[in-house]
Design an enzyme around this catalytic site. Structure first.
Site, PDB file in Angstrom:
ATOM      1  N   CYS A  73     -16.471   6.372 -36.935  1.00  0.00           N
ATOM      2  CA  CYS A  73     -15.237   6.788 -37.628  1.00  0.00           C
ATOM      3  C   CYS A  73     -14.454   5.596 -38.195  1.00  0.00           C
ATOM      4  CB  CYS A  73     -14.355   7.599 -36.695  1.00  0.00           C
ATOM      5  SG  CYS A  73     -15.159   9.110 -36.152  1.00  0.00           S
ATOM      6  N   HIS A 131      -7.472   7.305 -40.074  1.00  0.00           N
ATOM      7  CA  HIS A 131      -8.656   8.148 -39.883  1.00  0.00           C
ATOM      8  C   HIS A 131      -8.175   9.484 -39.335  1.00  0.00           C
ATOM      9  CE1 HIS A 131     -12.259   9.892 -38.472  1.00  0.00           C
ATOM     10  NE2 HIS A 131     -11.996   9.677 -37.193  1.00  0.00           N
ATOM     11  N   ASN A 138     -12.537  16.243 -38.936  1.00  0.00           N
ATOM     12  CA  ASN A 138     -12.893  14.827 -38.817  1.00  0.00           C
ATOM     13  C   ASN A 138     -14.181  14.579 -39.612  1.00  0.00           C
ATOM     14  OD1 ASN A 138     -13.772  12.307 -38.021  1.00  0.00           O
ATOM     15  ND2 ASN A 138     -13.336  12.604 -35.847  1.00  0.00           N
TER      16      ASN A 138
HETATM   17  N1  ACO Z   1     -12.342  26.455 -27.761  1.00  0.00           N
HETATM   18  C1  ACO Z   1     -11.833  26.960 -26.643  1.00  0.00           C
HETATM   19  N2  ACO Z   1     -11.846  26.328 -25.468  1.00  0.00           N
HETATM   20  C2  ACO Z   1     -12.415  25.101 -25.442  1.00  0.00           C
HETATM   21  C3  ACO Z   1     -12.964  24.496 -26.592  1.00  0.00           C
HETATM   22  C4  ACO Z   1     -12.936  25.240 -27.781  1.00  0.00           C
HETATM   23  N3  ACO Z   1     -13.432  24.761 -28.935  1.00  0.00           N
HETATM   24  N4  ACO Z   1     -13.437  23.291 -26.267  1.00  0.00           N
HETATM   25  C5  ACO Z   1     -13.180  23.103 -24.960  1.00  0.00           C
HETATM   26  N5  ACO Z   1     -12.568  24.200 -24.471  1.00  0.00           N
HETATM   27  C6  ACO Z   1     -12.112  24.440 -23.101  1.00  0.00           C
HETATM   28  C7  ACO Z   1     -12.861  23.626 -22.077  1.00  0.00           C
HETATM   29  O1  ACO Z   1     -14.060  24.274 -21.705  1.00  0.00           O
HETATM   30  C8  ACO Z   1     -11.870  23.574 -20.952  1.00  0.00           C
HETATM   31  O2  ACO Z   1     -11.936  24.783 -20.253  1.00  0.00           O
HETATM   32  P1  ACO Z   1     -11.775  24.804 -18.642  1.00  0.00           P
HETATM   33  O3  ACO Z   1     -10.395  24.262 -18.382  1.00  0.00           O
HETATM   34  O4  ACO Z   1     -11.938  26.245 -18.320  1.00  0.00           O
HETATM   35  O5  ACO Z   1     -12.850  23.908 -18.140  1.00  0.00           O
HETATM   36  C9  ACO Z   1     -10.522  23.527 -21.657  1.00  0.00           C
HETATM   37  O6  ACO Z   1     -10.761  24.023 -22.994  1.00  0.00           O
HETATM   38  C10 ACO Z   1      -9.923  22.148 -21.712  1.00  0.00           C
HETATM   39  O7  ACO Z   1     -10.946  21.238 -22.153  1.00  0.00           O
HETATM   40  P2  ACO Z   1     -10.631  19.714 -22.406  1.00  0.00           P
HETATM   41  O8  ACO Z   1     -11.862  19.054 -22.958  1.00  0.00           O
HETATM   42  O9  ACO Z   1     -10.019  19.109 -21.175  1.00  0.00           O
HETATM   43  O10 ACO Z   1      -9.534  19.856 -23.549  1.00  0.00           O
HETATM   44  P3  ACO Z   1      -8.555  18.794 -24.101  1.00  0.00           P
HETATM   45  O11 ACO Z   1      -7.167  19.254 -23.925  1.00  0.00           O
HETATM   46  O12 ACO Z   1      -8.902  17.409 -23.659  1.00  0.00           O
HETATM   47  O13 ACO Z   1      -8.877  18.897 -25.646  1.00  0.00           O
HETATM   48  C11 ACO Z   1     -10.107  17.713 -27.348  1.00  0.00           C
HETATM   49  C12 ACO Z   1     -10.181  18.623 -26.133  1.00  0.00           C
HETATM   50  C13 ACO Z   1      -9.395  18.444 -28.469  1.00  0.00           C
HETATM   51  C14 ACO Z   1     -11.525  17.377 -27.763  1.00  0.00           C
HETATM   52  C15 ACO Z   1      -9.322  16.432 -26.958  1.00  0.00           C
HETATM   53  O14 ACO Z   1      -9.840  15.872 -25.793  1.00  0.00           O
HETATM   54  C16 ACO Z   1      -9.353  15.421 -28.057  1.00  0.00           C
HETATM   55  O15 ACO Z   1      -8.743  15.601 -29.067  1.00  0.00           O
HETATM   56  N6  ACO Z   1     -10.022  14.286 -27.837  1.00  0.00           N
HETATM   57  C17 ACO Z   1     -10.183  13.289 -28.875  1.00  0.00           C
HETATM   58  C18 ACO Z   1     -11.490  13.536 -29.459  1.00  0.00           C
HETATM   59  C19 ACO Z   1     -11.612  13.179 -30.905  1.00  0.00           C
HETATM   60  O16 ACO Z   1     -10.758  13.383 -31.723  1.00  0.00           O
HETATM   61  N7  ACO Z   1     -12.755  12.649 -31.191  1.00  0.00           N
HETATM   62  C20 ACO Z   1     -13.094  12.371 -32.536  1.00  0.00           C
HETATM   63  C21 ACO Z   1     -13.902  11.186 -32.624  1.00  0.00           C
HETATM   64  S1  ACO Z   1     -13.050   9.770 -32.073  1.00  0.00           S
HETATM   65  C22 ACO Z   1     -11.978   9.439 -33.218  1.00  0.00           C
HETATM   66  O17 ACO Z   1     -12.242   9.726 -34.327  1.00  0.00           O
HETATM   67  C23 ACO Z   1     -10.727   8.821 -32.834  1.00  0.00           C
END
Ligand code: ACO
Length: 325
Positions: free
Chosen positions: A115, A252, A282
């Site tokens: 990214c 980004h 993204n």
């Molecule tokens: N829809 C519904 N529920 C979901 C989904 C989905 N698409 N994905 C995960 N869940 C559920 C999980 O199973 C979990 O359920 P559980 O509590 O029953 O186990 C719950 O939602 C919480 O999951 P987490 O992974 O802890 O959710 P979080 O609040 O951390 O959000 C996310 C996830 C959005 C991916 C977040 O961690 C994030 O934004 N991380 C940064 C990732 C990113 O942007 N990466 C891009 C590349 S890096 C960069 O470019 C900077």
């Protein structure tokens, strides 16, 4: 004093025709528009058509950038394509773009910083042009992340999209004054200790397969806010500008919550942050030039504006580029 300063002459973007909304995704995996939008700010993403390659997307963006820069393809002597989703393992997809544009001059190569790819590529072009080794560069970010997603993994497949953006950069003899146009400075960082937090579980040397994207979302989120905040502060400190003096932040586009968290942490005016994540999701290395393109098309970014681009991605890699537009 006169020095060579790389100036961005034009920008272009390309998004594939097919739009996949959160509602469409909810038919494929157990998710909802509400969950995706609340956690990420994303509502939709574009998906490349069957047979539409990363180099095809990049070529379209490059053509638009060349037209707007009023530069002919034959006058380009450097192409740097930032991508993690090349057409093939080799040759570089940059040479496909080069051939598509009918360019035979100079060099073309791919650069891989996930990214952060566009920031790394722009900084690389800046150094080549400043040194006088090349005169006019096409810096392209193009991705087809839809091809490396695990469409059964709801925690990752909802986050990414396909697209391409490009800029034409020319080395110009300028006075070296701060109000001259051009790339003023860049900062790049990597820390390979975190390479397993966001990675693809395949590759030519490991599995012999292409693999799928895997991510520890929470850890990536935490590091992203810290690294992005630090790189912005370090870039501002070295440049001598304050956050208030920056006209536009073009980050980004990974996640609205990462950008909001960064803005809060270092006191950026949210109105100055260009955000396209809602419609593009993204697009990895393509996201910054696509966001630049939107803010140029709607007239937000004007000549003379101070623009700070920043990114963080797999590796981890992160960096920033400061430009007087
Ligand atoms: N829809 C519904 N529920 C979901 C989904 C989905 N698409 N994905 C995960 N869940 C559920 C999980 O199973 C979990 O359920 P559980 O509590 O029953 O186990 C719950 O939602 C919480 O999951 P987490 O992974 O802890 O959710 P979080 O609040 O951390 O959000 C996310 C996830 C959005 C991916 C977040 O961690 C994030 O934004 N991380 C940064 C990732 C990113 O942007 N990466 C891009 C590349 S890096 C960069 O470019 C900077």
């Amino acid at each position: 004093m006169s020095l060579l300063r790389p100036v961005i002459l034009g920008c272009g973007g390309y998004l594939p025709e097919t739009v996949l909304t959160n509602a469409d995704l909810a038919k494929i995996v157990d998710t909802s528009d509400e969950w995706i939008h609340e956690r990420t700010g994303i509502r939709a993403r574009h998906i490349a058509a069957e047979g539409e390659l990363t180099s095809d997307l990049g070529t379209e963006a490059a053509l638009q950038a060349l037209e707007r820069a009023e530069v002919e393809a034959k006058d380009i002597d450097l192409i740097i394509l930032a991508t993690s989703t090349p057409d093939n393992t080799f040759p570089a997809s940059a040479v496909a773009i080069q051939a598509n544009l009918g360019i035979t001059l100079g060099a073309a190569f791919d650069l891989q910083a996930v990214c952060s790819g566009f920031v790394f590529a722009l900084s690389t072009a800046d150094n080549f042009l400043k040194s006088g080794q090349f005169k006019r560069a096409l810096v392209v970010g193009a991705e087809t992340f839809s091809r490396i997603l695990d469409w059964e993994d709801r925690s990752t497949c909802v986050l990414f999209g396909d697209g391409a953006g490009a800029v034409v950069v020319e080395a110009q003899k300028l006075s070296g004054a701060d109000n001259d146009r051009g790339i003023l400075m860049s900062e790049l960082r990597s820390d390979g200790r975190h390479r397993e937090k966001l990675y693809v579980d395949g590759g030519p040397s490991s599995t012999g397969t292409v693999g799928h994207l895997r991510m520890h979302g929470r850890e990536v989120f935490r590091h992203a806010v810290t690294n992005i905040s630090n790189i912005i502060e370090e870039t501002l400190a070295r440049s001598g500008y304050s956050a208030e003096q920056i006209d536009w932040f073009v980050p980004h586009q990974a996640n609205k919550r990462i950008l909001d968290g960064t803005a809060r942490k270092i006191g950026l005016d949210p109105e100055k942050i260009v955000m396209t994540v809602e419609k593009h999701a993204n697009t990895s290395a393509a996201s910054i030039p696509l966001a630049l393109n939107v803010a140029l098309e709607d007239g937000r970014i004007q000549q003379g504006d101070l623009v700070l681009m920043e990114a963080m991605g797999g590796g981890f890699t992160w960096g920033a580029v400061l430009v007087r537009w």
